[in-house]
Design an enzyme around this catalytic site. Structure first.
Site, PDB file in Angstrom:
ATOM      1  N   LYS A   1       2.841  -5.279   9.380  1.00 56.81           N
ATOM      2  CA  LYS A   1       2.836  -4.142   8.465  1.00 56.81           C
ATOM      3  C   LYS A   1       4.090  -3.325   8.725  1.00 56.81           C
ATOM      4  O   LYS A   1       4.319  -2.861   9.846  1.00 56.81           O
ATOM      5  CB  LYS A   1       1.581  -3.299   8.701  1.00 56.81           C
ATOM      6  CG  LYS A   1       1.445  -2.075   7.799  1.00 56.81           C
ATOM      7  CD  LYS A   1       0.138  -1.364   8.120  1.00 56.81           C
ATOM      8  CE  LYS A   1      -0.063  -0.117   7.281  1.00 56.81           C
ATOM      9  NZ  LYS A   1      -1.353   0.557   7.607  1.00 56.81           N
TER      10      LYS A   1
ATOM     11  N   ASP B   1     -11.839   6.426   7.996  1.00 59.18           N
ATOM     12  CA  ASP B   1     -11.386   5.806   6.753  1.00 59.18           C
ATOM     13  C   ASP B   1     -12.086   4.469   6.524  1.00 59.18           C
ATOM     14  O   ASP B   1     -11.469   3.485   6.118  1.00 59.18           O
ATOM     15  CB  ASP B   1      -9.868   5.610   6.790  1.00 59.18           C
ATOM     16  CG  ASP B   1      -9.268   5.393   5.402  1.00 59.18           C
ATOM     17  OD1 ASP B   1      -9.939   5.749   4.407  1.00 59.18           O
ATOM     18  OD2 ASP B   1      -8.138   4.884   5.301  1.00 59.18           O
TER      19      ASP B   1
ATOM     20  N   GLY C   1       0.819  -1.204   0.000  1.00 60.00           N
ATOM     21  CA  GLY C   1       0.000   0.000   0.000  1.00 60.00           C
ATOM     22  C   GLY C   1       0.848   1.248   0.000  1.00 60.00           C
ATOM     23  O   GLY C   1       2.079   1.192  -0.106  1.00 60.00           O
TER      24      GLY C   1
ATOM     25  N   VAL D   1       2.523  -5.381   3.844  1.00 61.43           N
ATOM     26  CA  VAL D   1       2.015  -6.294   4.860  1.00 61.43           C
ATOM     27  C   VAL D   1       2.479  -7.700   4.512  1.00 61.43           C
ATOM     28  O   VAL D   1       2.291  -8.167   3.384  1.00 61.43           O
ATOM     29  CB  VAL D   1       0.477  -6.248   4.942  1.00 61.43           C
ATOM     30  CG1 VAL D   1      -0.024  -7.208   6.028  1.00 61.43           C
ATOM     31  CG2 VAL D   1       0.006  -4.831   5.224  1.00 61.43           C
TER      32      VAL D   1
END
Length: 238
Positions: free
Chosen positions: A61, A154, A40, A45
């Site tokens: 992560k 989010d 990301g 991850v």
């Protein structure tokens, strides 16, 4: 291979080959990285083994190497870890560990094999019964964080994991990296340039104005429910 993966390889050795071939396992502090799960804007991850917990499987992560000195990126990691550490709910993924290895911040959670709700939706439309089974627990998780004075800010399909146990599917809410305290005026999103664009469709009007309120998440829940029922995001005409 993405630039993000190149950066990971520079920092920790040849994690992935250009042809997609893995160079696992990779030692990382108290963990051994076994496979790349996802990449990301903030980091990667990995599926990993926690050495001091009898090699149990976890998801770790790790912040990108080019963001090691990025104040905003580090703040987001710290925010996610701090908020998650104080949440205890069956539909919120718990935090196992948080730390730093050679300047690389990381956080550790249980490993969930079921993937995200976004991936589930790609497999085909959901029945009303399935929508009910998935959406009600999600609402319960959001109501819980609101009672704790936290606004997620989010909520989206990729931040909802589906866990399977004894033939049942359980919702696990993740990613509190840009969470905010209820009633506060939100600071600029704790994210790097460009990574916020993917969530604009889920943002309430007041959220775009920088106001942190429960309505931020309620609006996002409405968008998610629409997606589950129709298989797509609402259009401007709707």
């Amino acid at each position: 291979m993405t630039a993000e993966s190149e950066l990971m390889r520079e920092q920790h050795g040849p994690i992935m080959e250009r042809q997609g071939q893995s160079k696992f396992p990779v030692p990382f502090g108290n963990y051994v990285l076994r496979d790349l799960i996802d990449s990301g804007g903030m980091g990667d991850v990995f599926l990993a083994e926690q050495l001091t917990a009898f090699k149990r499987q976890v998801a770790i992560k790790i912040i990108r190497s080019d963001l090691v000195h990025d104040i905003t990126a580090r703040a987001r990691f710290l925010r996610e870890a701090e908020v998650s550490a104080h949440l205890k709910h069956e539909h919120i993924l718990p935090l196992f560990d948080f730390g730093e290895v050679q300047g690389r911040l990381f956080l550790v959670t249980p490993y969930i094999e079921g993937g995200t709700l976004a991936r589930r939706l790609q497999s085909g439309p959901l029945s009303l019964a399935e929508v009910h089974r998935l959406f009600v627990p999600l609402v319960q998780a959001v109501a819980y964080v609101h009672r704790r004075g936290v606004i997620h800010r989010d909520l989206k399909l990729t931040n909802i994991l589906l866990d399977s146990e004894d033939g049942q599917v359980y919702v696990r809410l993740i990613d509190f990296g840009i969470a905010s305290l209820q009633g506060s005026t939100a600071s600029p999103p704790l994210t790097t340039a460009g990574t916020e664009m993917g969530t604009v469709a889920y943002m309430a009007p007041e959220r775009l104005s920088g106001i942190a309120a429960p309505s931020n998440d309620i609006y996002s829940l409405g968008i998610i429910l629409y997606q589950l029922l129709t298989g797509q995001l609402p259009s401007v005409e709707h």
